[in-house]
Design an enzyme around this catalytic site. Structure first.
Site, mmCIF file in Angstrom:
data_model
loop_
_atom_site.group_PDB
_atom_site.id
_atom_site.type_symbol
_atom_site.label_atom_id
_atom_site.label_comp_id
_atom_site.label_asym_id
_atom_site.label_seq_id
_atom_site.Cartn_x
_atom_site.Cartn_y
_atom_site.Cartn_z
ATOM 1 C CE LYS A 206 -48.697 6.775 -56.446
ATOM 2 N NZ LYS A 206 -49.427 6.036 -57.174
ATOM 3 C CD GLU A 212 -54.569 7.648 -41.765
ATOM 4 O OE1 GLU A 212 -54.031 8.078 -42.557
ATOM 5 O OE2 GLU A 212 -55.720 7.255 -41.822
ATOM 6 N N GLY A 268 -50.042 2.330 -55.062
ATOM 7 C CA GLY A 268 -49.873 2.201 -53.562
ATOM 8 C C GLY A 268 -49.605 0.656 -53.399
ATOM 9 N NE ARG A 269 -55.535 -1.319 -55.358
ATOM 10 C CZ ARG A 269 -55.975 0.006 -55.744
ATOM 11 N NH1 ARG A 269 -55.619 1.061 -55.020
ATOM 12 N NH2 ARG A 269 -56.477 0.249 -56.906
ATOM 13 C CD GLU A 354 -56.768 0.909 -51.634
ATOM 14 O OE1 GLU A 354 -56.912 1.289 -50.341
ATOM 15 O OE2 GLU A 354 -55.580 1.068 -52.088
ATOM 16 C CG HIS A 385 -57.390 -25.436 -33.671
ATOM 17 N ND1 HIS A 385 -57.947 -26.782 -32.956
ATOM 18 C CD2 HIS A 385 -56.445 -25.813 -34.339
ATOM 19 C CE1 HIS A 385 -57.048 -27.800 -33.417
ATOM 20 N NE2 HIS A 385 -56.239 -27.274 -34.147
#
Ligand code: F6P
Length: 552
Positions: A206, A212, A268-269, A354, A385
């Site tokens: 965005k 990163e 963003g999310r 967030e 499990h």
């Protein structure tokens, strides 16, 4: 004390909690055969069963009283009509506009956003068609066979989760990969089997400034250019961008014809519905992507129009508040019995934590109540499990959501029946538990005096859960489910009076990493931080020098 915790609605809930904290769901089911009908809802093919919660017929009206105290109805209208409810960033919050299939105008600063939303959708459609049909060629004239989405956080988690969830709808001729981690292993392991001739990179960011994403994008571009004799004219066929920032996209070297816009009113999310979903659309086709939008739209309509007592997202939000703020539950488990939903809890970790991991209210005042729960989970049968022991017999209360499809896309009926029987058995076991009498009854006589064994085999039960059961995980169903969870987060944010749409808490670490990065490559002994951070930096520098197998 905040006006929330001193409100009549809150105090009434505290009193109600005192009365029913030992209320037994098992007894409630025994006494009321209609409990399931009373406490379950539908939207299209989706059944939401919330009857296995520690609630009586009084609980929901009291929780709804709290929602009304916080004026939830008005807040919903504000979000849907483009009011700048993200006050610290002065932004509207309009992921709902991205899937507004009715096309009713939604205004931001006096301008209807729908024409722009539709323009980008049309551009996505045309691009997806060209790539999927083979009309779009790589620099040697070959068809694209591999898409690499480079982005992080909301620019990866949502699309990655949806791509996996809707894999049965994908084209067998097009693989989609998601690279997010700055750890080079992520990019290198993805690229190692790909050919530059047939790979298309989708750079999703965005801001187009996230370290990163940008470093991975640059390394991907270098990998590509190294293989095309540095011929930059080939970039246009192999790199597209998704961003709000045209200038940075140009600076990176991507033609703006190959840029798909989003807007600052898309968080963003919450962005998988926007051009950030391009990799999804490439994977499953634009018709299926639009079905995903349609499912979300129908859940949006349900959220806006249904009375709170019949409103799935509102009830999800209120039940979460009930356990978080009155029972003191710290975490919340998401447990899909569906391999294709294997990234669901990863996605909602960002979505929820967030958004609602906040400790000051909308006025900047420190809160005197708990907010966001710790969201975690994984596919149900694997979890059984691994960590279910703690949910069943540990000391913590962990409300859970179970999700499953009635119809699988896979043709191994035995597997599907076992999967679904586990999906049904776990909530039942959590609710029922196993009493001492039941344990004694099933033990052979010679073991009945073994009090340690008997105690270990007792299940307290009374552990709450919701179940989502749906016909099949279609794009539309997934769209609705995701929108329910988004609105659940919103409902809770409104009740807690926090801004669910900013994320200042992620900034400090980013800034400090930028200070530390140059310190790692000089020869100085670092003294400028606290002694722990100094010690770790200096130890890293020593260890790095000392490693005999270092490859770079
Ligand atoms: O650091 C957090 C964050 O800002 C998220 O909110 C966002 O989803 C992610 O980084 C990626 O941001 P961008 O899409 O701008 O690269």
């Amino acid at each position: 004390m905040s006006s929330l915790t001193t409100s009549k609605a809150w105090i009434a809930l505290q009193e109600h909690y005192q009365q029913i904290q030992n209320y037994s769901m098992r007894d409630a089911f025994a006494q009321d055969p209609d409990r399931f009908n009373k406490f379950s809802l539908h939207l299209n093919d989706i059944l939401f069963d919330y009857s296995k919660n520690r609630i009586t017929e009084q609980t929901l009206p009291l929780l709804i009283g709290l929602a009304r105290h916080t004026d939830l109805e008005t807040k919903i209208q504000e979000m849907f009509s483009g009011v700048a409810i993200n006050t610290t960033e002065h932004r509207a919050v309009l992921h709902v506009a991205l899937r507004n299939r009715s096309n009713r105008p939604i205004f931001v600063d006096g301008e209807d956003v729908m024409p722009e939303v539709n323009r980008v959708l049309a551009k996505m459609r045309s691009f997806c068609h060209r790539v999927r049909s083979g009309e779009w060629k790589g620099y040697t004239g070959k068809t694209i066979t591999d898409i690499v989405n480079i982005g992080i956080g909301g620019s990866s988690l949502g699309p990655k989760m949806v791509s996996a969830a809707l894999a049965p709808y994908s084209s067998p001729n097009l693989n989609v990969y998601y690279v997010s981690n700055i750890d080079a292993a992520d990019l290198i392991s993805t690229l190692q089997n790909l050919s530059p001739e047939t790979t298309l990179f989708v750079i999703a960011s965005k801001s187009f400034g996230t370290q990163e994403a940008m470093v991975n994008a640059k390394s991907a571009q270098k990998w590509f250019l190294d293989r095309v004799n540095n011929d930059r004219t080939t970039i246009a066929k192999h790199f597209v961008a998704i961003s709000t920032n045209t200038e940075l996209v140009k600076e990176f070297g991507i033609d703006t014809d190959n840029m798909f816009e989003l807007w600052d009113w898309v968080g963003g999310r919450y962005s998988l519905w926007s051009a950030v979903g391009l990799s999804i659309a490439l994977h499953i086709g634009m018709d299926n992507f639009e079905d995903l939008l349609q499912g979300a739209f129908e859940a949006d309509e349900h959220f806006c129009n249904m009375p709170f007592e019949n409103n799935i997202a509102v009830i999800m939000g209120l039940l979460g508040i009930w356990y978080n703020n009155f029972f003191g539950a710290q975490s919340y488990a998401l447990l899909p019995y569906d391999y294709s939903m294997r990234y669901f809890s990863d996605y909602l970790q960002q979505g929820d934590m967030e958004s609602n991991g906040k400790s000051v209210d909308m006025n900047g005042k420190r809160l005197d109540y708990d907010t966001g729960q710790i969201i975690w989970g994984q596919q149900g049968t694997n979890g059984q499990h691994a960590f279910y022991q703690l949910i069943h017999q540990g000391t913590k209360l962990i409300p859970c959501d179970f999700l499953a499809a009635a119809n699988s896309f896979n043709d191994l009926p035995e597997h599907n029946e076992i999967l679904v029987s586990n999906f049904l058995a776990q909530p039942e076991a959590l609710m029922r538990g196993k009493t001492q009498e039941e344990v004694l009854h099933e033990l052979p006589p010679e073991q009945r005096n073994d009090s340690v064994l008997v105690a270990a085999k007792v299940f307290e039960g009374n552990k709450p859960s919701n179940c989502f059961l749906y016909k099949q995980l279609t794009p539309k169903t997934l769209g609705s489910l995701l929108a329910f969870y988004e609105h659940k987060i919103f409902v809770q944010g409104v009740i807690w009076n926090i801004n669910s749409f900013d994320q200042w808490g992620v900034e400090l670490g980013k800034v400090l990493a930028k200070v530390i990065q140059p310190e790692l490559s000089n020869n100085d002994v670092i003294k400028s931080h606290d002694c722990s951070t100094n010690g770790l930096i200096n130890a890293y520098k020593k260890l790095r020098k000392a490693c005999p197998n270092k490859t770079s």
